[in-house]
Enzyme design. Sequence first.
Site, short mmCIF file in Angstrom:
data_model
loop_
_atom_site.label_atom_id
_atom_site.label_comp_id
_atom_site.label_asym_id
_atom_site.label_seq_id
_atom_site.Cartn_x
_atom_site.Cartn_y
_atom_site.Cartn_z
N SER A 89 13.81 -9.08 3.39
CA SER A 89 15.10 -8.49 3.02
C SER A 89 15.80 -7.87 4.22
O SER A 89 17.02 -7.69 4.22
CB SER A 89 14.92 -7.45 1.92
OG SER A 89 13.97 -6.46 2.31
N ARG A 96 24.51 0.39 3.88
CA ARG A 96 24.66 1.81 4.19
C ARG A 96 25.69 2.04 5.29
O ARG A 96 26.51 2.94 5.21
CB ARG A 96 23.30 2.38 4.62
CG ARG A 96 22.29 2.51 3.50
CD ARG A 96 20.89 2.78 4.06
NE ARG A 96 19.93 3.07 3.00
CZ ARG A 96 18.61 2.90 3.12
NH1 ARG A 96 18.10 2.45 4.27
NH2 ARG A 96 17.81 3.18 2.12
N ALA A 99 0.84 -1.20 0.00
CA ALA A 99 0.00 0.00 0.00
C ALA A 99 0.87 1.25 0.00
O ALA A 99 1.98 1.26 0.56
CB ALA A 99 -0.90 -0.01 1.22
N ARG A 126 28.22 0.08 6.14
CA ARG A 126 29.58 -0.21 5.66
C ARG A 126 30.10 0.91 4.77
O ARG A 126 31.29 1.27 4.83
CB ARG A 126 29.58 -1.55 4.91
CG ARG A 126 29.26 -2.73 5.82
CD ARG A 126 29.29 -4.05 5.08
NE ARG A 126 28.86 -5.15 5.95
CZ ARG A 126 29.11 -6.43 5.73
NH1 ARG A 126 29.77 -6.79 4.65
NH2 ARG A 126 28.68 -7.35 6.58
N ASP A 134 20.44 -1.76 5.05
CA ASP A 134 20.93 -0.93 6.15
C ASP A 134 22.40 -1.24 6.45
O ASP A 134 23.20 -0.33 6.72
CB ASP A 134 20.10 -1.18 7.41
CG ASP A 134 18.61 -1.12 7.15
OD1 ASP A 134 17.98 -0.12 7.51
OD2 ASP A 134 18.08 -2.07 6.56
N HIS A 182 14.16 -3.31 10.54
CA HIS A 182 14.50 -2.46 9.41
C HIS A 182 13.70 -1.17 9.62
O HIS A 182 12.57 -1.03 9.13
CB HIS A 182 14.12 -3.12 8.09
CG HIS A 182 14.25 -2.21 6.89
ND1 HIS A 182 15.42 -1.62 6.52
CD2 HIS A 182 13.31 -1.80 5.99
CE1 HIS A 182 15.22 -0.88 5.44
NE2 HIS A 182 13.94 -0.97 5.11
N HIS A 236 33.46 -4.95 7.58
CA HIS A 236 32.52 -6.02 7.93
C HIS A 236 31.76 -5.59 9.17
O HIS A 236 32.32 -5.53 10.27
CB HIS A 236 33.26 -7.34 8.16
CG HIS A 236 33.92 -7.86 6.91
ND1 HIS A 236 33.26 -8.63 5.98
CD2 HIS A 236 35.16 -7.67 6.42
CE1 HIS A 236 34.07 -8.92 4.98
NE2 HIS A 236 35.23 -8.35 5.22
N VAL A 288 8.91 -4.16 6.65
CA VAL A 288 9.25 -5.50 6.19
C VAL A 288 9.19 -6.56 7.30
O VAL A 288 8.82 -7.71 7.04
CB VAL A 288 10.63 -5.50 5.49
CG1 VAL A 288 11.77 -5.30 6.47
CG2 VAL A 288 10.82 -6.78 4.69
N ASP A 289 9.54 -6.21 8.53
CA ASP A 289 9.53 -7.21 9.59
C ASP A 289 8.11 -7.64 9.94
O ASP A 289 7.82 -8.84 10.07
CB ASP A 289 10.23 -6.66 10.83
CG ASP A 289 11.65 -6.22 10.53
OD1 ASP A 289 12.49 -7.10 10.29
OD2 ASP A 289 11.91 -5.00 10.50
N ARG A 337 2.82 5.16 10.13
CA ARG A 337 3.40 3.90 9.67
C ARG A 337 2.50 2.73 10.04
O ARG A 337 2.43 1.74 9.31
CB ARG A 337 4.79 3.70 10.29
CG ARG A 337 5.87 4.55 9.64
CD ARG A 337 7.24 4.15 10.12
NE ARG A 337 8.28 4.86 9.39
CZ ARG A 337 9.57 4.63 9.55
NH1 ARG A 337 9.97 3.72 10.42
NH2 ARG A 337 10.46 5.32 8.86
#
Length: 316
Positions: free
Chosen positions: A147, A155, A84, A157, A152, A179, A172, A126-127, A92
């Site tokens: 995903s 971003r 949506a 790194r 994140d 997310h 690393h 997403v979660d 949210r």
Amino acid sequence: MKMRGTKLSVVGAGAVGTSLAYAALINGAATHVALQDINATKVRAEALDMAHGSQFLPPHVTVEGSDDVAVTAKSDVVVVAAGAKQQPGETRMDLAAKTVEMMKTLIPPLVEQSPDAVFIMVTNPVDVTTQAALKISGLPAHQLFGSGTVLDSSRLRWLVAQECGVAVSNVHAYIAGEHGDTETPLWSTATIGGVPLKKWEQQTGQLSPEARDRIADQVVRAAYEVIDGKGATNYAIGLAGTRIIQAVLRDEHTVLPVSAQLDDWHGISEVCMSVPRVVDGRGVGRALALPVNEHELQSLKDSAEHIREAARRLGF
């Protein structure tokens, strides 16, 4: 590397779905990419636009688009990028409620068309979406995941690399948890060229606690900045999503911070959120029990409760 399969279906022909399909095509992640969306005119036009560049794609790669869910049949991987749209004045949670309601009608036909596929959720939040879709689908926990914080972490790194003047490939570090606004950088296990961050700070004077806080805040705000400037984030998530797809289709056993159901990870259970996990041809595998310090663990528990509460409000 062993190829698990070659058909990828991307559901949703918006900015994210089309960027992901395009990235998958030019990377040769799958030999057959199917794009599906309820807007028949748009999805066919998007697929046609990509197909016109076939001369410049890897050999034997094809793309098609349709509003018919049958176009996704017998997929090896199905990526769900449909959701949506957030309207002015909506929270949210309002967006989550509409998106989860959409999943109730979207997911079952996709599972019917491709019951053996690995499903990757990209739709935000997403979660919560992943937690709902897992229950709606009835699929095993390894076969459907989100995903998560792969983008994140990329971003993070990139920002660390910029701060320290090193290549991104030598950094690393993971973002874990939601997310979203409650995500947590796992500084205690981060390294640069094999050097732990604490020692890096001692050796170079870089990455002080203040610098790390600033970088973590930039990661959280990154999406807002892009959305304010151009209306959507799409290129980076397209690349991040393609990386996850490759890990599945090539059966790579790659460690990625994807969002999946946790079962007593440092005491955290019954919630879908991101921690570093093995991703292979079966989907999402074991969660790595990497050490976390007390502050990180508390932040992750808070993030888990935030996701859990949001899902609970929506009946999941």
